[in-house]
Structure formats: C-alpha cells, structure tokens
Design a protein around this motif. Structure first.
Motif, PDB file in Angstrom:
ATOM      1  N   GLU A  84      17.929 -10.848 -12.653  1.00 10.31           N
ATOM      2  CA  GLU A  84      19.230 -11.285 -12.136  1.00 10.31           C
ATOM      3  C   GLU A  84      19.474 -10.766 -10.720  1.00 10.31           C
ATOM      4  OE1 GLU A  84      23.113 -12.986 -12.082  1.00 10.31           O
ATOM      5  OE2 GLU A  84      21.354 -13.365 -13.333  1.00 10.31           O
ATOM      6  N   SER A  85      19.062  -9.540 -10.433  1.00  6.34           N
ATOM      7  CA  SER A  85      19.281  -8.969  -9.102  1.00  6.34           C
ATOM      8  C   SER A  85      18.436  -9.641  -8.035  1.00  6.34           C
ATOM      9  CB  SER A  85      18.983  -7.464  -9.128  1.00  6.34           C
ATOM     10  OG  SER A  85      19.880  -6.790  -9.978  1.00  6.34           O
ATOM     11  N   VAL A  86      17.416 -10.365  -8.448  1.00  6.18           N
ATOM     12  CA  VAL A  86      16.563 -11.104  -7.520  1.00  6.18           C
ATOM     13  C   VAL A  86      17.051 -12.532  -7.347  1.00  6.18           C
ATOM     14  CG1 VAL A  86      14.209 -11.952  -7.094  1.00  6.18           C
ATOM     15  CG2 VAL A  86      14.565  -9.661  -8.039  1.00  6.18           C
ATOM     16  N   TRP A  87      17.414 -13.175  -8.436  1.00  2.00           N
ATOM     17  CA  TRP A  87      17.769 -14.598  -8.381  1.00  2.00           C
ATOM     18  C   TRP A  87      19.175 -14.851  -7.849  1.00  2.00           C
ATOM     19  CZ3 TRP A  87      14.121 -17.867  -8.201  1.00  2.00           C
ATOM     20  CH2 TRP A  87      12.945 -17.686  -8.930  1.00  2.00           C
ATOM     21  N   THR A  88      20.079 -13.887  -7.958  1.00  4.21           N
ATOM     22  CA  THR A  88      21.464 -14.083  -7.551  1.00  4.21           C
ATOM     23  C   THR A  88      21.656 -13.601  -6.119  1.00  4.21           C
ATOM     24  OG1 THR A  88      22.132 -13.690  -9.832  1.00  4.21           O
ATOM     25  CG2 THR A  88      23.861 -13.688  -8.172  1.00  4.21           C
ATOM     26  N   VAL A  89      22.143 -14.489  -5.254  1.00  3.33           N
ATOM     27  CA  VAL A  89      22.226 -14.182  -3.824  1.00  3.33           C
ATOM     28  C   VAL A  89      23.586 -14.576  -3.256  1.00  3.33           C
ATOM     29  CG1 VAL A  89      19.739 -14.403  -3.441  1.00  3.33           C
ATOM     30  CG2 VAL A  89      21.216 -16.421  -3.187  1.00  3.33           C
TER      31      VAL A  89
ATOM     32  N   ASP B 218      17.752 -14.960   0.985  1.00  6.75           N
ATOM     33  CA  ASP B 218      16.694 -15.802   0.422  1.00  6.75           C
ATOM     34  C   ASP B 218      16.331 -15.368  -0.992  1.00  6.75           C
ATOM     35  OD1 ASP B 218      15.674 -13.406   1.409  1.00  6.75           O
ATOM     36  OD2 ASP B 218      13.748 -14.266   1.981  1.00  6.75           O
ATOM     37  N   HIS B 219      16.593 -14.118  -1.315  1.00  7.23           N
ATOM     38  CA  HIS B 219      16.372 -13.558  -2.653  1.00  7.23           C
ATOM     39  C   HIS B 219      16.937 -12.144  -2.635  1.00  7.23           C
ATOM     40  CE1 HIS B 219      13.237 -10.883  -1.116  1.00  7.23           C
ATOM     41  NE2 HIS B 219      12.789 -11.935  -0.426  1.00  7.23           N
ATOM     42  N   GLY B 220      17.172 -11.579  -3.801  1.00  9.89           N
ATOM     43  CA  GLY B 220      17.589 -10.193  -3.882  1.00  9.89           C
ATOM     44  C   GLY B 220      16.412  -9.277  -4.160  1.00  9.89           C
TER      45      GLY B 220
END
Length: 278
Positions: free
Chosen positions: A262-267, A244-246
């Motif tokens: 980027e580490s949150v938005w890219t899954v 669902d998120h990073g």
C-alpha cells in the motif's frame, strides 16, 4: 474526508495554448505528503494544491521506469476510487474507456513525441538513475525529449539535487523563444534513498527513515517556488505534480519499492494552472 476537487480542463484546448510542466516527486509517499501539507510544512506546494490538499491516487507502476513509461503514454496515477476516470492525455486506441471529451488524444506512441509534433520544445531534467544517460537503459526515457539534461549534482547522492535541477530548468526555460510552447519534465530525486542527509542530526549509519523522507519533501518545497516562477514568467502553464510510486520503511517487514505494498501503490497527485505574472 472527501478528496479535493480537481478541475478538469479541456486538454485539447490547453495543448497548443499553454506551457506544460510535469514534476514527478520520485518515491514520495502519500501519507507523508498529506501529513506535511496538513501541518503547514509545505507552504509553497500547498498554496497551489486545490483546497490545499493532495489527491489520493494509485501509481501506474511500482518503480520509476515502469511508472514513467506509463505516464508518458498518458496513464497518469489513477484516482483511488471506483471509476472509470477520464484521462487528461491518451494515445488513440480502440476500446479505451478512459478517453473522454476534454482528453487530449494523440496518434503518436507517447505524449512527449505528440507534444513535439505540435510545436512544443520538450525538455527533460533527469534525476534518478533511469534518466542519467550513462547507458542504454538510462537513455530510453531522456531520448524521448528534444533536449535532456543530467549531471551527478541532480542524482540521488547529492544533498543539493533539487536546487541544481531547478537552476538548470531556469536556464533552459530562459533560452526557449517566447513564442514557442515548452513542455518541461523534471524528475526530482531528493526523496529517493539515500535521503538521510536532509534531516539535521541524522547520520549515514542510522540511514533513511520516514522522518528523513519528510525532511526531503520540505527541502523540495523550499525551492520549488523558483521552478514555478520561471514557468509563470512566460505564459500560463498547466502543471502536474505527483509521485510515480511510494516506498516502504519497514512496514510489514518491507523496505524499498518495486513491490506490491500500500505504501508503494498509493501516491499523492495534483494538477493546477500557474497563472502568468503581471
């Protein structure tokens, strides 16, 4: 390397014919998921991923509540390439550019309600706090379902959370009449902090890290086969497995999620059919 090709079934045919599974691996980072699959450290999941690889996508939200509200409205993580990208599920509204042939279109406000209206028994196996039903906010998402479950053993604080969640899912699936279709949603909490206890030798004092995050994913892989087997025992099941998120572990000074990194938005994302056992 090009992205793995994912089949695009006609969801208007799938809905009503097959069971459905939505497994969100809460907080799973794309880079960790890809590295582990390539290294052979996810034997169960990789065996089901098309080409044995995850697809790179962008999350619809930067934390659990926002992302799941979008997912349940039909906005699954979006392929990380120029679109438009046709969606599997979509609420009917004028001007939608991602509703296409093969999209399951519904008039209800969310997918869970739409599937329930079409005879599916809808089940939520909660994980993180937004599914704990211990207050008004923690009840919003579970209350969409006809049946919902949460126990402290399913929570982020439990080192055996996924085992407990899968055991409950097995019980629930076994109780659904064979002739009725089921939509099972499971929010796996094991990757969410704290996850240090999944790595042998790690300590509470040292805390979470990218390595303990990876160990938590290996833990999920060790038990997810039971979940797949339970669903395959009934009939063919269309499965969606995604994050669902990073989250961040110190990148650019950030720790955690609910932020634009980027580490949150890219899954990681995938979907596939679980074929019934003979």
């Amino acid at each position: 390397m090009s992205e793995p090709h994912l089949p695009h079934p006609d969801m208007a045919e799938v809905v009503g014919r097959d069971d459905l599974l939505l497994l969100t691996l809460d907080t799973l980072r794309y880079d960790v998921a890809v590295e582990l699959a390539a290294a052979g450290r996810l034997p169960t999941l990789a065996a089901h991923l098309p080409e044995g690889r995850w697809q790179r996508r962008h999350a619809p939200g930067s934390f659990t509540y926002a992302s799941h509200q979008a997912i349940f409205a039909g906005f699954l993580p979006t392929p990380a390439a120029p679109g438009p990208h046709p969606r599997l599920f979509a609420a009917r509204f004028a001007g939608s550019e991602t509703t296409a042939d093969g999209t399951f279109v519904f008039d209800e406000p969310d997918l869970v309600t739409a599937l329930g209206a079409r005879g599916y028994h809808t089940v939520c196996i909660g994980g993180v706090g937004f599914f704990n039903k211990q207050g008004a906010l923690g009840s919003v998402l579970p209350d969409l379902f006809a049946e919902s479950h949460w126990e402290p053993e399913f929570s982020v604080a439990s080192p055996t959370s996924f085992e407990a969640q899968v055991a409950r899912a097995e019980q629930v699936i076994a109780a659904v009449p064979d002739e009725q279709r089921v939509f099972l949603f499971l929010n796996a909490s094991a990757l969410h902090q704290p996850n240090w206890f999944h790595l042998p030798g790690a300590t509470r004092t040292a805390g979470d890290s990218r390595e303990t995050h990876a160990a938590a994913l290996e833990y999920i892989d060790a038990h997810v086969g039971r979940l797949f087997a339970a669903l395959r025992s009934r009939r063919r099941c269309f499965a969606i497995v995604c994050s669902d998120h990073g989250t961040t572990y110190g990148e650019d000074g950030y720790t955690g999620h609910r932020l634009g990194h980027e580490s949150v938005w890219t899954v990681p994302y995938s979907h596939f059919f679980l074929e019934p056992t003979a």
